[in-house]
Enzyme design. Structure first.
Site, short mmCIF file in Angstrom:
data_model
loop_
_atom_site.label_atom_id
_atom_site.label_comp_id
_atom_site.label_asym_id
_atom_site.label_seq_id
_atom_site.Cartn_x
_atom_site.Cartn_y
_atom_site.Cartn_z
N HIS A 42 0.86 -1.19 0.00
CA HIS A 42 0.00 0.00 0.00
C HIS A 42 0.89 1.23 0.00
CE1 HIS A 42 1.46 -0.14 4.05
NE2 HIS A 42 1.20 1.16 4.11
N HIS A 123 5.65 6.86 -0.77
CA HIS A 123 6.46 5.66 -1.06
C HIS A 123 5.67 4.41 -0.73
CE1 HIS A 123 7.12 6.20 3.26
NE2 HIS A 123 7.40 4.91 3.31
#
Ligand code: 2AM
Length: 176
Positions: A42, A123
């Site tokens: 995720h 990120h």
């Protein structure tokens, strides 16, 4: 286990196909740390820490109040961070992503949540505690259309860590 307090974060989930492709690519990096399980891949929007279950209704309302735009999420860079973190990053963060993360942080702080002070760094973590640098065989080139964001509950037990989606909200495509 303390079932009254939940470790929570808002994030972008990954479509199944992208998670599979990223996981496959990641395996070829030969990382020596603790990889993130494919089901948990995720991109974190904002991390809340541990909060009482009683705050879930408030967080649900807060998520509902956000009118975010959908966007193309491109992951085209391999990056590293503190504590042996290896992740995928983006050469150009979409404006709608920055707006979404900024709006979440603004509303959460307004509701009294204490958040990380660091600048938002988009990120997608691949592994933690890596000692040796990754050796990519190919340049990462992943992309998906982010059409929803999620409140995740992070749970850990003997079986490992699981990020459970609790609520999700749509990101809309603006009319031209
Ligand atoms: P990371 O990927 O950079 O480790 C669930 O734990 C998610 O929340 C992870 O993606 C993790 O980010 C992020 N997270 C965990 N602890 C955090 C913290 N103290 N501050 C900001 N983000 C955190």
């Amino acid at each position: 286990m303390n079932v009254k307090n939940l470790r929570l974060f808002f994030g972008l989930p990954l479509p199944h196909r992208q998670a599979e492709a990223i996981d496959r690519w990641c395996r070829e990096l030969g990382l020596d740390g603790r990889p993130v399980a494919r089901r948990n891949l995720h991109l974190t929007l904002t991390f809340l820490g541990s909060h009482s279950v009683e705050r879930l209704a408030e967080l649900q309302c807060l998520g509902e109040g956000i009118r975010g735009n959908a966007f193309e999420m491109k992951l085209d860079r391999l990056e590293t961070g503190r504590h042996g973190l290896v992740c995928l990053g983006t050469g150009q963060a979409p404006e709608a992503l920055l707006q979404l993360a900024g709006e979440l942080q603004r509303l959460l702080r307004g509701a009294g949540y204490t958040l990380d002070e660091r600048v938002f760094w988009p990120h997608l973590t691949l592994a933690r505690d890596c000692r040796n640098p990754p050796l990519p065989a190919s340049v990462p080139d992943f992309c998906w259309r982010a059409e929803r964001f999620v409140l995740f509950h992070s749970t850990s037990d003997a079986q490992g860590t699981l990020y459970k989606p609790l609520f999700h909200w749509p990101l809309v495509t603006p009319e031209r």
